[in-house]
Design a protein around this motif. Structure first.
Motif, PDB file in Angstrom:
ATOM      1  N   LYS A  10     117.569 -42.102 -54.286  1.00  0.00           N
ATOM      2  CA  LYS A  10     117.318 -41.102 -53.248  1.00  0.00           C
ATOM      3  C   LYS A  10     116.798 -41.683 -51.942  1.00  0.00           C
ATOM      4  N   TRP A  14     116.124 -39.871 -48.122  1.00  0.00           N
ATOM      5  CA  TRP A  14     114.768 -39.553 -47.648  1.00  0.00           C
ATOM      6  C   TRP A  14     114.498 -40.191 -46.290  1.00  0.00           C
ATOM      7  N   GLU A  18     113.695 -38.377 -42.810  1.00  0.00           N
ATOM      8  CA  GLU A  18     112.437 -38.645 -42.112  1.00  0.00           C
ATOM      9  C   GLU A  18     112.699 -39.039 -40.655  1.00  0.00           C
ATOM     10  N   ARG A  40     119.716 -30.565 -45.949  1.00  0.00           N
ATOM     11  CA  ARG A  40     118.944 -31.757 -46.324  1.00  0.00           C
ATOM     12  C   ARG A  40     117.536 -31.377 -46.764  1.00  0.00           C
ATOM     13  N   ILE A  44     115.592 -32.186 -50.276  1.00  0.00           N
ATOM     14  CA  ILE A  44     114.274 -32.817 -50.430  1.00  0.00           C
ATOM     15  C   ILE A  44     113.376 -31.926 -51.290  1.00  0.00           C
ATOM     16  N   ASP A  47     114.226 -32.536 -54.740  1.00  0.00           N
ATOM     17  CA  ASP A  47     113.697 -33.825 -55.192  1.00  0.00           C
ATOM     18  C   ASP A  47     112.212 -33.727 -55.515  1.00  0.00           C
ATOM     19  N   LEU A  64     106.832 -37.043 -50.659  1.00  0.00           N
ATOM     20  CA  LEU A  64     107.798 -35.945 -50.596  1.00  0.00           C
ATOM     21  C   LEU A  64     107.136 -34.660 -50.094  1.00  0.00           C
TER      22      LEU A  64
END
Lengths: 321, 246
Positions: A10, A14, A18, A40, A44, A47, A64
């Motif tokens: 992942k 990420w 970011e 997206r 996240i 996740d 996260l």
């Protein structure tokens, strides 16, 4: 899948997200960047849910979690509405908010105008009161400005000093409005003190000039801005009292909830009061001290009282539910 | 275990907020010490701005006339006095002082604050300052659960840490978790989470503190002192690496 594998799989997504978020936070982005943000973001979120249910380590969960919060803030930041446009606020929202609190208007008017007229009319018979309220420096100041044979114009013969006084009235008078709002959170106590003090002080000043100075100089100076300024103080007092009443009498709400609700409506009041005080500063700075015949200045003063009354009573009526 | 939840609710300052996406986010409200630091920085910045603007106004005065320069300066002072906080908190999520120490202002539901909220917070700073040096603000900040001063309570906002705890929880070089040790007793989810959190955070505590905390687990580990800590860490390591757990 263990944590390392998960992270490995992942990580790229990420970091991409970011970077995108950071660009948005710093305001350097193009509209095309925005399209894939929500999908997206949901990725996240998924996740984070997985990482949490699989009990991965705190470092990853924190990372996260922070990413989700930042994404949330970026997506919501457009929704942070302003006051809906200055003219709409001043012509519709503020007068409506004011009329909704009409009881508070009379209460705060009483707190301000009763001491004011009391001191003004008592001036002749109770000079010690005036002296103790104004103090010797206050009386001296009044003598210099409105004493016999003085005129306010003498003090201000240039545009520069008009502007300086305008700025001073903004800093000082709108500052008083804001303190009247702020002091309201002490159960209305701070607001009460400010309303009463200003009522007594201004009344004493007016009474003193009537008695020992030149009333025409004084009243022709103050008449122009009096409506905007005095009602500005009263309305700023209303905004503070609104907060204070939420503390004293929260009704069926918990105090913090009552306070939050009160704060919403009192912001409209204090901003409207500040706008009125701003108008007063404009008039006081650039008109009130100008060398015009007193009769014209009195007429302008009366005219503005009528304008303000019409404005506060009728503006925004057709939007009112 | 509702009793357990009640205790955690009292001890833990973290606010969990459920999103429509079906997950919880965790906000970490910042305590009075960190916030006082941010406030001190902001005051230095404000004083700096006032001094620089004063010098500029003096230089400008010779061009546009001293009265106009003084007037502009007073308007500038008025604006920074009442709107410095609101402006930066609404536009950037926090004042320069807050951002420097890793704080930001959000609504109690985690969303960015609105203009109305920014203005309420900003104006009520004056009440929080009373009777001197933010005593009232400090009191409310210390005795409310999410460390809210009066302005926060009225606006419905909370000041949170904006950075993750990476540095604190990053495994240090000297810390080596002991070899995995199979659990002999089944633990429920909450207990597993507690044990894993201990593993993640152990490097940030001194050995005596670790022993003190893990002494509550002697029924599980069967040993006290550093041996107990080693065993507990081993069990946690086993939990994390046991394929059946995933």
């Amino acid at each position: 899948m263990n944590q390392q594998e998960f992270e490995h799989k992942k990580q790229a997504a990420w970091t991409d997200f970011e970077l995108q978020i950071r660009e948005l936070e710093e305001g350097r982005n193009t509209p095309s960047d925005l399209k894939n943000i929500p999908s997206r973001f949901r990725q996240i979120c998924g996740d984070l849910a997985l990482a949490e249910s699989r009990m991965y380590n705190l470092r990853m969960l924190d990372y996260l979690n922070q990413l989700v919060i930042r994404g949330l803030n970026v997506m919501q930041s457009g929704a942070s509405k302003g006051l809906g446009g200055i003219s709409h606020f001043l012509l519709v929202k503020f007068p409506i908010a004011l009329r909704r609190e009409w009881k508070l208007f009379w209460l705060c008017s009483a707190f301000f105008f009763i001491p004011f007229f009391l001191m003004m009319f008592a001036a002749n018979s109770s000079q010690p009161w005036i002296e103790s309220i104004l103090g010797s420096s206050g009386m001296q100041q009044m003598d210099e400005m409105y004493g016999p044979g003085k005129s306010v114009e003498d003090l201000r013969n240039r545009f520069g000093s008009d502007f300086m006084m305008f700025a001073y009235y903004i800093m000082n008078n709108i500052g008083i409005d804001f303190r009247a709002f702020s002091g309201g959170i002490l159960g209305g106590f701070g607001t009460l003190v400010i309303l009463l003090f200003n009522g007594f002080y201004l009344g004493a000043a007016a009474g003193y000039v009537n008695m020992a100075g030149d009333p025409v100089v004084f009243w022709s100076f103050v008449s122009g801005h009096s409506s905007w300024e005095l009602l500005g103080i009263v309305i700023s007092g209303m905004s503070g009292m609104r907060l204070g009443l939420a503390i004293i009498n929260p009704g069926s709400y918990r105090r913090p909830d009552a306070l939050r609700e009160a704060a919403k409506s009192s912001v409209s009041l204090i901003l409207g009061a500040a706008a009125m005080t701003f108008v007063a500063a404009l008039i006081e700075g650039f008109w009130s001290a100008s060398p015009q015949p007193p009769i014209l200045k009195y007429s302008v003063g009366i005219f503005f009282w009528i304008v303000v009354a019409f404005y506060l009573i009728f503006a925004g009526r057709k939007h009112e539910a | 275990m509702p009793a357990m939840e009640a205790i955690i609710g009292k001890l833990d300052t973290i606010r969990r907020i459920e999103l429509p996406e079906g997950i919880d986010i965790r906000l970490r409200p910042a305590g009075p010490f960190r916030r006082a630091g941010a406030m001190a920085l902001d005051f230095l910045i404000l004083i700096g701005m006032a001094i620089v603007a004063g010098i500029l106004a003096m230089m400008l005065g010779s061009v546009i006339g001293p009265e106009v320069a003084v007037g502009l300066y007073m308007i500038f002072l008025f604006l920074i006095m009442w709107f410095y906080f609101a402006w930066f908190e609404v536009k950037r999520g926090g004042t320069p002082g807050k951002r420097a120490v890793g704080l930001k202002v959000v609504q109690t539901n985690g969303n960015p604050i609105t203009w109305r909220q920014g203005i309420v917070r900003s104006f009520l700073l004056w009440a929080d300052f009373l009777p001197a040096f933010f005593i009232l603000g400090l009191l409310f900040c210390s005795f409310t659960k999410a460390f809210q001063r009066l302005g926060d309570l009225a606006a419905g906002t909370v000041v949170v840490h904006s950075r993750e705890y990476n540095s604190v929880f990053a495994p240090s070089n000297t810390f080596m978790p002991p070899p995995p040790l199979p659990l002999t007793v089944p633990l429920d989810r909450e207990e597993q989470q507690a044990l894993l959190a201990f593993l993640d955070r152990a490097p940030s505590w001194s050995p005596p503190r670790q022993e003190e905390m893990i002494s509550h687990l002697t029924p599980l580990t069967g040993e006290g002192g550093s041996a107990g800590v080693r065993k507990a860490l081993g069990m946690a390591a086993w939990l994390r690496h046991d394929p059946r757990q995933k």
